[in-house]
Scaffold this active site. Sequence first.
Site, PDB file in Angstrom:
ATOM      1  N   ASP A 200       0.850  -1.191   0.000  1.00 47.66           N
ATOM      2  CA  ASP A 200       0.000   0.000   0.000  1.00 47.66           C
ATOM      3  C   ASP A 200       0.884   1.239   0.000  1.00 47.66           C
ATOM      4  OD1 ASP A 200      -2.248  -1.536   0.053  1.00 47.66           O
ATOM      5  OD2 ASP A 200      -2.981  -0.851   1.993  1.00 47.66           O
ATOM      6  N   ASP A 202       0.410   4.091   1.369  1.00 46.07           N
ATOM      7  CA  ASP A 202       0.393   4.949   2.563  1.00 46.07           C
ATOM      8  C   ASP A 202       0.958   4.271   3.800  1.00 46.07           C
ATOM      9  OD1 ASP A 202      -1.618   3.145   2.793  1.00 46.07           O
ATOM     10  OD2 ASP A 202      -3.223   4.587   3.160  1.00 46.07           O
ATOM     11  N   TRP A 262     -13.493   1.124  -1.605  1.00 48.01           N
ATOM     12  CA  TRP A 262     -12.685   0.777  -0.451  1.00 48.01           C
ATOM     13  C   TRP A 262     -13.235  -0.436   0.307  1.00 48.01           C
ATOM     14  CZ3 TRP A 262     -13.447   0.125   4.670  1.00 48.01           C
ATOM     15  CH2 TRP A 262     -12.289   0.073   5.469  1.00 48.01           C
ATOM     16  N   GLU A 265     -11.363  -6.372  -0.223  1.00 49.72           N
ATOM     17  CA  GLU A 265     -10.510  -7.152  -1.138  1.00 49.72           C
ATOM     18  C   GLU A 265      -9.390  -7.912  -0.411  1.00 49.72           C
ATOM     19  OE1 GLU A 265     -10.448  -3.899  -0.895  1.00 49.72           O
ATOM     20  OE2 GLU A 265      -8.355  -3.363  -0.551  1.00 49.72           O
ATOM     21  N   ASP A 266      -8.898  -7.342   0.678  1.00 53.88           N
ATOM     22  CA  ASP A 266      -7.811  -8.001   1.402  1.00 53.88           C
ATOM     23  C   ASP A 266      -8.318  -9.218   2.175  1.00 53.88           C
ATOM     24  OD1 ASP A 266      -5.974  -6.052   0.550  1.00 53.88           O
ATOM     25  OD2 ASP A 266      -6.486  -4.753   2.226  1.00 53.88           O
ATOM     26  N   MET A 292       0.857   4.815   9.225  1.00 51.12           N
ATOM     27  CA  MET A 292      -0.092   5.026   8.135  1.00 51.12           C
ATOM     28  C   MET A 292      -0.244   6.519   7.897  1.00 51.12           C
ATOM     29  SD  MET A 292      -3.801   3.403   7.633  1.00 51.12           S
ATOM     30  CE  MET A 292      -4.503   3.332   6.015  1.00 51.12           C
ATOM     31  N   HIS A 295      -4.839  10.578   5.368  1.00 52.33           N
ATOM     32  CA  HIS A 295      -5.524  11.127   4.196  1.00 52.33           C
ATOM     33  C   HIS A 295      -7.026  11.051   4.426  1.00 52.33           C
ATOM     34  CE1 HIS A 295      -6.608   7.046   2.796  1.00 52.33           C
ATOM     35  NE2 HIS A 295      -5.445   6.707   3.305  1.00 52.33           N
ATOM     36  N   ARG A 297     -10.788  10.321   2.773  1.00 52.72           N
ATOM     37  CA  ARG A 297     -11.240   9.362   1.763  1.00 52.72           C
ATOM     38  C   ARG A 297     -11.134   9.986   0.376  1.00 52.72           C
ATOM     39  NH1 ARG A 297     -11.345   4.977   2.940  1.00 52.72           N
ATOM     40  NH2 ARG A 297     -12.883   4.937   4.572  1.00 52.72           N
TER      41      ARG A 297
HETATM   42  C1  LIG Z   1       0.450   7.807  12.128  1.00 49.79           C
HETATM   43  O1  LIG Z   1       1.685   8.236  11.612  1.00 49.79           O
HETATM   44  C2  LIG Z   1       1.611   9.216  10.567  1.00 49.79           C
HETATM   45  C3  LIG Z   1       3.005   9.505  10.082  1.00 49.79           C
HETATM   46  O2  LIG Z   1       3.845   9.858  11.111  1.00 49.79           O
HETATM   47  C4  LIG Z   1       0.911  10.482  11.084  1.00 49.79           C
HETATM   48  O3  LIG Z   1       0.788  11.420  10.038  1.00 49.79           O
HETATM   49  C5  LIG Z   1      -0.461  10.078  11.617  1.00 49.79           C
HETATM   50  O4  LIG Z   1      -1.093  11.230  12.154  1.00 49.79           O
HETATM   51  C6  LIG Z   1      -0.313   8.996  12.672  1.00 49.79           C
HETATM   52  N1  LIG Z   1      -1.643   8.598  13.083  1.00 49.79           N
HETATM   53  C7  LIG Z   1      -1.970   8.389  14.362  1.00 49.79           C
HETATM   54  C8  LIG Z   1      -3.391   8.050  14.631  1.00 49.79           C
HETATM   55  O5  LIG Z   1      -1.146   8.462  15.253  1.00 49.79           O
END
Ligand SMILES: *[C@@H]1O[C@H](CO)[C@@H](O)[C@H](O)[C@H]1NC(C)=O
Length: 351
Positions: A200, A202, A262, A265-266, A292, A295, A297
């Site tokens: 993926d 992201d 979305w 599929e996995d 992650m 972003h 949706r």
């Molecule tokens: C997860 O990590 C990403 C990249 O550092 C960050 O942008 C995002 O806000 C984080 N999400 C959470 C829920 O901590």
Amino acid sequence: MGTTDMIGKLLCRIRLLLFIVVGLTLVGWASFYMKDSICFTPKYRTLLQNVWKSPLSEKKTEDNSRSPLVEQTSQKKVDLKTCPILSPKLKGVVPLMFPPNLTLADVEKKFPMMRDGHYQPETCKAQQKLVILIPHRNREKHLLYLLDNLLPFLQRQQLDYTIYVIHQAGNLTFNKAKLLNIGYLEVLEKQNWDCFIFHDVDLVPENDFNTYYCDSEPKHLMVGRNVTGYRLRYKENFGGVIAMTREQIAKANGYSNNYWGWGGEDDDFYYRVQLGKMEVLRPAREVARYRMLFHTRDAGNQVNQKRWELLKNVSKVWKTDGLNSCTYELLSIEHNPLYINITVDVGKPHH
Ligand SMILES: *[C@@H]1O[C@H](CO)[C@@H](O)[C@H](O)[C@H]1NC(C)=O
Ligand SMILES: *[C@@H]1O[C@H](CO)[C@@H](O)[C@H](O)[C@H]1NC(C)=O
Ligand SMILES: *[C@@H]1O[C@H](CO)[C@@H](O)[C@H](O)[C@H]1NC(C)=O
């Protein structure tokens, strides 16, 4: 009379034997000193290598032969030693960087050794030939962040890898699973890949002890993400980052082509792996950790409302819906230093 005759014959035999011995010595001497300059066929080269193997390199080969996938790759280039499974360059957790003003040119400048998405270690021969498939649309910034963090990660693991981005053209509903099928089909004949990584765009790995190698069974490399408290949410979760051999993917008939938008599929792919009589392996939770990237949706990737219905029918349709029924139109293949971009028209759902 009889005796001199016999002595004569004996002398003749001794002379012949001497000739043979001297001849063999000369041939042996010549091939020993010239073994590097003579252009042997690869098969003979391997044979020579085995004959003149030092005890140290012999031990090394023994260690590596534990993995069933090693043998076929280790014979291609014998000049370098095989890289160990655990690279000496691993650092564990390395701080991840997401600079807001990062550009593709910045990332390219950092990895001048890469051509056409390919890298291989300079000091040893990697055990597997990896191809990394990244499904993509309208996530340029995430792709940049992924490359910027993933490339040094893979290089610390001393891997031989090639990166392909599979880009869905147009604005119609996204189909990640189909993009992965297309990626597999498009790259299959390009090289003798030992291992396919479905990645993926992201998800950025945090710990380089999470090695991107294929195993005897399909591997789920993403056990935890920062957005779920680094926990696997449920057993059938088989998304994010996967390592499978070409045979393992073929046994599952790849992904379903029918998941538009979305979700689902996995999980479907997890059932296919089970139906193909395979088992999912996961590395330790402590190392299989990912960040992650945030972003909202994406337009064209709405939640797939049909996913529950589709998931009920996996066992009925998996043999006829998958790699063997994947139709698409190839629009372009573009070679960049850091990745090869394959743009395709995946079509649209039949209603
Ligand atoms: C997860 O990590 C990403 C990249 O550092 C960050 O942008 C995002 O806000 C984080 N999400 C959470 C829920 O901590
Ligand atoms: C990105 O921005 C930082 C400050 O926010 C600056 O120090 C750095 O030079 C910038 N990098 C580029 C490539 O423009
Ligand atoms: C896709 O949508 C964008 C706006 O969201 C539009 O500018 C663009 O022309 C569309 N492209 C196609 C191929 O329809």
